[in-house]
Design a protein around this motif. Structure first.
Motif, PDB file in Angstrom:
ATOM      1  N   PRO A  73     -16.210   5.240 -58.153  1.00 42.22           N
ATOM      2  CA  PRO A  73     -16.459   5.382 -59.596  1.00 42.22           C
ATOM      3  C   PRO A  73     -17.352   4.299 -60.170  1.00 42.22           C
ATOM      4  O   PRO A  73     -17.864   4.444 -61.287  1.00 42.22           O
ATOM      5  CB  PRO A  73     -15.050   5.295 -60.198  1.00 42.22           C
ATOM      6  CG  PRO A  73     -14.234   4.533 -59.202  1.00 42.22           C
ATOM      7  CD  PRO A  73     -14.816   4.864 -57.851  1.00 42.22           C
ATOM      8  N   GLY A  74     -17.544   3.180 -59.419  1.00 40.74           N
ATOM      9  CA  GLY A  74     -18.281   2.034 -59.926  1.00 40.74           C
ATOM     10  C   GLY A  74     -17.411   1.263 -60.913  1.00 40.74           C
ATOM     11  O   GLY A  74     -16.496   1.829 -61.487  1.00 40.74           O
ATOM     12  N   PRO A  75     -17.690  -0.024 -61.115  1.00 45.66           N
ATOM     13  CA  PRO A  75     -18.665  -0.832 -60.392  1.00 45.66           C
ATOM     14  C   PRO A  75     -18.189  -1.165 -58.975  1.00 45.66           C
ATOM     15  O   PRO A  75     -17.000  -1.402 -58.771  1.00 45.66           O
ATOM     16  CB  PRO A  75     -18.758  -2.109 -61.241  1.00 45.66           C
ATOM     17  CG  PRO A  75     -17.458  -2.198 -61.976  1.00 45.66           C
ATOM     18  CD  PRO A  75     -16.992  -0.798 -62.182  1.00 45.66           C
ATOM     19  N   ARG A 127     -12.149   3.483 -75.353  1.00 40.16           N
ATOM     20  CA  ARG A 127     -11.701   2.749 -74.144  1.00 40.16           C
ATOM     21  C   ARG A 127     -10.905   1.544 -74.629  1.00 40.16           C
ATOM     22  O   ARG A 127     -11.351   0.827 -75.535  1.00 40.16           O
ATOM     23  CB  ARG A 127     -12.884   2.300 -73.301  1.00 40.16           C
ATOM     24  CG  ARG A 127     -12.437   1.324 -72.203  1.00 40.16           C
ATOM     25  CD  ARG A 127     -13.500   1.040 -71.183  1.00 40.16           C
ATOM     26  NE  ARG A 127     -13.700   2.172 -70.295  1.00 40.16           N
ATOM     27  CZ  ARG A 127     -14.396   2.108 -69.160  1.00 40.16           C
ATOM     28  NH1 ARG A 127     -14.951   0.968 -68.777  1.00 40.16           N
ATOM     29  NH2 ARG A 127     -14.556   3.174 -68.410  1.00 40.16           N
ATOM     30  N   ASN A 155     -15.179  -3.774 -71.388  1.00 39.27           N
ATOM     31  CA  ASN A 155     -16.552  -3.636 -70.893  1.00 39.27           C
ATOM     32  C   ASN A 155     -16.763  -2.303 -70.191  1.00 39.27           C
ATOM     33  O   ASN A 155     -15.833  -1.733 -69.616  1.00 39.27           O
ATOM     34  CB  ASN A 155     -16.883  -4.761 -69.913  1.00 39.27           C
ATOM     35  CG  ASN A 155     -16.889  -6.111 -70.598  1.00 39.27           C
ATOM     36  OD1 ASN A 155     -16.986  -6.188 -71.818  1.00 39.27           O
ATOM     37  ND2 ASN A 155     -16.771  -7.174 -69.823  1.00 39.27           N
ATOM     38  N   SER A 156     -17.983  -1.830 -70.244  1.00 40.76           N
ATOM     39  CA  SER A 156     -18.347  -0.581 -69.550  1.00 40.76           C
ATOM     40  C   SER A 156     -19.854  -0.529 -69.394  1.00 40.76           C
ATOM     41  O   SER A 156     -20.585  -0.947 -70.296  1.00 40.76           O
ATOM     42  CB  SER A 156     -17.881   0.626 -70.372  1.00 40.76           C
ATOM     43  OG  SER A 156     -18.415   1.816 -69.838  1.00 40.76           O
ATOM     44  N   THR A 157     -20.306  -0.037 -68.258  1.00 40.57           N
ATOM     45  CA  THR A 157     -21.736   0.287 -68.092  1.00 40.57           C
ATOM     46  C   THR A 157     -21.891   1.798 -68.074  1.00 40.57           C
ATOM     47  O   THR A 157     -22.498   2.405 -68.964  1.00 40.57           O
ATOM     48  CB  THR A 157     -22.286  -0.324 -66.778  1.00 40.57           C
ATOM     49  OG1 THR A 157     -22.169  -1.737 -66.857  1.00 40.57           O
ATOM     50  CG2 THR A 157     -23.745   0.051 -66.561  1.00 40.57           C
ATOM     51  N   ARG A 158     -21.300   2.441 -67.049  1.00 41.30           N
ATOM     52  CA  ARG A 158     -21.499   3.868 -66.837  1.00 41.30           C
ATOM     53  C   ARG A 158     -20.933   4.743 -67.956  1.00 41.30           C
ATOM     54  O   ARG A 158     -21.616   5.597 -68.514  1.00 41.30           O
ATOM     55  CB  ARG A 158     -20.864   4.331 -65.515  1.00 41.30           C
ATOM     56  CG  ARG A 158     -21.658   4.003 -64.287  1.00 41.30           C
ATOM     57  CD  ARG A 158     -20.731   3.679 -63.131  1.00 41.30           C
ATOM     58  NE  ARG A 158     -20.094   2.423 -63.422  1.00 41.30           N
ATOM     59  CZ  ARG A 158     -20.624   1.242 -63.077  1.00 41.30           C
ATOM     60  NH1 ARG A 158     -21.691   1.223 -62.346  1.00 41.30           N
ATOM     61  NH2 ARG A 158     -20.057   0.100 -63.422  1.00 41.30           N
ATOM     62  N   THR A 159     -19.647   4.552 -68.269  1.00 41.57           N
ATOM     63  CA  THR A 159     -18.975   5.483 -69.176  1.00 41.57           C
ATOM     64  C   THR A 159     -19.613   5.440 -70.560  1.00 41.57           C
ATOM     65  O   THR A 159     -19.860   6.481 -71.184  1.00 41.57           O
ATOM     66  CB  THR A 159     -17.471   5.129 -69.262  1.00 41.57           C
ATOM     67  OG1 THR A 159     -16.978   4.997 -67.927  1.00 41.57           O
ATOM     68  CG2 THR A 159     -16.691   6.192 -69.995  1.00 41.57           C
ATOM     69  N   HIS A 208      -8.321   7.998 -66.831  1.00 37.16           N
ATOM     70  CA  HIS A 208      -9.770   7.977 -67.095  1.00 37.16           C
ATOM     71  C   HIS A 208     -10.234   9.410 -66.806  1.00 37.16           C
ATOM     72  O   HIS A 208     -10.839   9.684 -65.783  1.00 37.16           O
ATOM     73  CB  HIS A 208     -10.434   6.950 -66.175  1.00 37.16           C
ATOM     74  CG  HIS A 208     -11.859   6.635 -66.506  1.00 37.16           C
ATOM     75  ND1 HIS A 208     -12.607   7.349 -67.421  1.00 37.16           N
ATOM     76  CD2 HIS A 208     -12.692   5.657 -66.032  1.00 37.16           C
ATOM     77  CE1 HIS A 208     -13.822   6.843 -67.486  1.00 37.16           C
ATOM     78  NE2 HIS A 208     -13.896   5.808 -66.660  1.00 37.16           N
ATOM     79  N   GLN A 259     -13.835  10.519 -65.758  1.00 39.27           N
ATOM     80  CA  GLN A 259     -14.202  10.051 -64.403  1.00 39.27           C
ATOM     81  C   GLN A 259     -13.658  11.012 -63.349  1.00 39.27           C
ATOM     82  O   GLN A 259     -14.364  11.397 -62.412  1.00 39.27           O
ATOM     83  CB  GLN A 259     -13.656   8.643 -64.173  1.00 39.27           C
ATOM     84  CG  GLN A 259     -14.032   8.063 -62.816  1.00 39.27           C
ATOM     85  CD  GLN A 259     -15.521   7.785 -62.688  1.00 39.27           C
ATOM     86  OE1 GLN A 259     -16.122   7.180 -63.562  1.00 39.27           O
ATOM     87  NE2 GLN A 259     -16.132   8.214 -61.594  1.00 39.27           N
TER      88      GLN A 259
HETATM   89  N1   CP Z   1     -16.541   4.213 -63.724  1.00 41.99           N
HETATM   90  C1   CP Z   1     -16.452   3.470 -64.854  1.00 41.99           C
HETATM   91  O1   CP Z   1     -15.569   3.677 -65.724  1.00 41.99           O
HETATM   92  O2   CP Z   1     -17.433   2.539 -64.969  1.00 41.99           O
HETATM   93  P1   CP Z   1     -17.649   1.602 -66.249  1.00 41.99           P
HETATM   94  O3   CP Z   1     -16.464   0.678 -66.334  1.00 41.99           O
HETATM   95  O4   CP Z   1     -18.952   0.892 -66.015  1.00 41.99           O
HETATM   96  O5   CP Z   1     -17.712   2.508 -67.466  1.00 41.99           O
END
Ligand code: CP
Length: 310
Positions: A267-269, A112, A59-63, A140, A143
């Protein structure tokens, strides 16, 4: 882009594998793309006729959104692959999956994967540029690049600056990539967290270790605060998240006890109320959303430099 300098490698597999000159070239190129994405017309034709596959087994939102926006703003063609809705569930191997996608004339792969080493493995077996978007507990790199770039915007050159990375160092690919990146840029790096979440070998990477978060905040110019990665913990490393928050969580009252305004990154989340309270995450010292903004320019720079090298 004005620069004639070339990236030294065909892939971005980790910060460990690139030079300080590569990092500085990415930052210089990102400066130019940051200017582009703040214009009313945010798109340039730089990667027209290049096709990029974003292959995400986690899962990922930002990347994922950041890479997709970076690719679209460079006018690349983009395909998105998500393992949960693919033929992986029917037993197809990783290599078969990637080779099938590449046979549709894909030039670059952003990958990823929960297993450390997958981007390196692919780079030796397929004919495409490979960009690591996070592999297990390994690296990563984009990041770390956007983290360092965001710190430089606020602090200037990082040479001699003191940066603490707080949290689950043991399971964090962000921690390892940050350590490599910050050390290459001349920063002094400390890690801070519970002893069970600090790897025994960590000092061999040239970092200090502290178990005292308040003292570390008083020591540093910037704190990069990490999430506890419960999904990667096969045994319990902590009595409870509540206890972690009590001893290692950062809040605004702690920041007020530091005699100067240090930067707070994440870095989130974020797990609000665990590693960061909302009053710290949303404070004036927090540059968390600036990190996300800079991520698009950094990823545009990486894509451009790798495509330009072929
Ligand atoms: N910082 C980061 O990798 O966030 P995601 O997992 O949402 O991509």
């Amino acid at each position: 882009m004005g620069s004639e300098a070339k990236f030294s490698t065909k892939h971005l597999l980790g910060i460990k594998y690139i030079s300080t000159a590569d990092i500085e070239l990415i930052f210089h190129t990102a400066d130019e793309f940051k200017e582009v994405i703040n214009r009313p017309i945010k798109r340039v034709p730089t990667l027209r006729d290049i096709t990029v596959a974003n292959i995400f087994f986690e899962n990922s939102t930002r990347t994922r959104i950041s890479f997709e926006l970076a690719e679209k703003r460079l006018s690349a063609d983009v395909v998105n692959f998500s393992a949960s809705s693919s033929s992986v569930s029917k037993g197809e191997t990783l290599l078969d999956t990637v080779n099938n996608i590449l046979s549709m004339k894909v030039d670059m792969v952003v990958i990823r994967h929960p297993a450390a080493g997958v981007p390196v493995y692919l780079s030796t077996r397929v004919n495409a540029n490979i960009i690591n978007a996070g592999d297990g507990t390994h690296e990563h790199p984009t990041q770390a690049l956007l983290d360092a770039y965001s710190m430089i915007e606020k602090l200037g050159n990082l040479r001699g600056k003191k940066i603490v990375i707080v949290g689950d160092i043991l399971h964090s690919r962000v921690a390892l990539s940050n350590i490599f990146c910050l050390k290459k840029l001349g920063a002094k790096v400390r890690v801070c967290g519970p002893p069970t979440l600090i790897p025994k070998f960590i000092e061999s990477l040239g970092v200090e270790v502290s178990f005292d978060v308040e003292a570390s905040l008083k020591w540093c110019d910037a704190a990069n605060v990490l999430r506890i990665q419960l999904e990667r913990q096969e045994i319990p490393y902590l009595p409870s998240l509540r206890e972690y928050a009590q001893y290692f969580g950062i809040n605004a009252a702690m920041l007020e006890r530091v005699d100067r305004p240090i930067l707070i990154l994440h870095p989130g989340p974020i797990n609000r109320g665990v590693e960061l309270s909302s009053d710290a995450a949303d404070s004036k010292q927090s540059i968390i959303l600036q990190q996300v903004e800079n991520g698009v320019a950094i990823r545009m720079a990486v894509l451009y430099l790798l495509a330009n090298r072929n």
